[in-house]
Design a protein around this motif. Structure first.
Motif, PDB file in Angstrom:
ATOM      1  N   SER A 139      17.617 -21.070  18.041  1.00 16.08           N
ATOM      2  CA  SER A 139      17.418 -20.159  16.922  1.00 16.08           C
ATOM      3  C   SER A 139      17.743 -20.777  15.578  1.00 16.08           C
ATOM      4  CB  SER A 139      18.287 -18.902  17.107  1.00 16.08           C
ATOM      5  OG  SER A 139      19.643 -19.241  17.122  1.00 16.08           O
ATOM      6  N   GLY A 188      15.366 -16.480  18.675  1.00 21.51           N
ATOM      7  CA  GLY A 188      15.818 -15.773  17.482  1.00 21.51           C
ATOM      8  C   GLY A 188      16.999 -14.884  17.804  1.00 21.51           C
ATOM      9  N   SER A 278       8.936 -10.577  15.816  1.00 22.10           N
ATOM     10  CA  SER A 278       9.887 -11.170  14.896  1.00 22.10           C
ATOM     11  C   SER A 278       9.717 -10.631  13.492  1.00 22.10           C
ATOM     12  CB  SER A 278       9.714 -12.712  14.870  1.00 22.10           C
ATOM     13  OG  SER A 278       8.414 -13.047  14.422  1.00 22.10           O
TER      14      SER A 278
END
Length: 284
Positions: A139, A188, A278
């Protein structure tokens, strides 16, 4: 004495750290310079201020910032047998590569870490702080520092694995832990604390835990059937359990009929079958 360290770009966009006051976020970075080569430091607020922010008059005290950073798992705080307060950055050694490191004097001391009264804890191992919901190498981008190649991490819902294995494990209900372990991993942030908050909101609304877990199972099969696990296309767990009720959807693992017409020559399915969540996180 300050030391040269490495900070990944994702440190500044990390969700849990970014929810803290700016002074606390800055102190988290400064502690990387302040800590010794094993991530330990003297947590006397006056010494921390003198080393990390001697010229600033911040609206948030150093003591309060240390407490906030400990609450999200970025550091842990404890009291040594000498009566002094010490701190430790659990993921420091995993993400910093120090050239010719000096052994930590603090690490050899008997320290009772907060949350574990009377318990003298050794430095956390990689397994005890690894978690798919923290800032990880996936991430955050790679970085290089003058003391060697390395990366800097801050745990997301930070230090969640340490919380699971420590005395705070009771904070996460077993039924939630089961759903969390089944949920597909994503590239993420995926704050566990926010996921638990959304889970509790649904349970308070009368939704059975079995229904939420079943939804996770369907979604996990859906994501894996499209080979999207570990990508930004997987929505955050908090969004999945959020008010939009994604957990109620069927999430069929079979490609929709229209997508069969657009099957790739290699037999794979196009990326158009999934939405990039996202860009939508935080709306749930």
């Amino acid at each position: 004495m300050g030391r040269i360290r490495t900070i990944k770009p994702g440190f500044w966009t990390h969700e849990d750290l970014s929810e803290l006051p700016p002074e606390t976020h800055m102190l988290a970075a400064a502690l990387l310079n302040y800590a010794d080569d094993e991530g330990y430091f003297n947590a006397n607020p006056k010494l921390v201020k003198a080393a990390c922010c001697p010229l600033r008059e911040d609206s948030v005290s150093v003591q309060e910032s240390l407490t906030r950073l400990a609450a999200i798992g970025f550091i842990r705080l404890g009291t040594g047998s000498d009566g002094k307060r010490y701190g430790h950055i659990p993921t420091f050694q995993r993400h910093q590569r120090v050239n010719r490191p000096r052994p930590s004097e603090i690490a050899t001391r008997e320290i009772a870490w907060d949350g574990a009264p009377g318990d003298s804890c050794p430095p956390l191992t990689e397994d005890s702080v690894n978690d798919h919901g923290t800032i990880t190498d996936d991430s955050m981008g790679e970085g290089k520092g003058m003391e060697g190649k390395g990366t800097t991490s801050a745990p997301s819902g930070a230090g969640e694995e340490a919380k699971r294995s420590g005395p705070n494990r009771a904070a996460y209900p077993e039924e939630f832990e089961q759903a969390w372990s089944l949920y597909p991993k994503r590239d993420g942030g995926n704050p566990k604390a926010k996921a638990l908050k959304a889970w509790r909101a649904r349970r308070k609304a009368g939704i059975p835990a079995e229904d939420l877990q079943a939804g996770v199972g369907r979604y996990a099969r859906y994501v894996r059937a499209r080979s999207k696990e570990g990508t930004p296309y997987v929505m955050q767990t908090a969004t999945f359990f959020g008010p939009d009720e994604h957990w109620r959807e069927s999430w069929s693992a079979d490609p929709p009929p229209d997508d069969r017409k657009r099957q790739h020559p290699t037999g794979g399915w196009g990326d158009h079958t999934l939405v990039d969540f996202s860009a939508r996180e935080g709306q749930g």
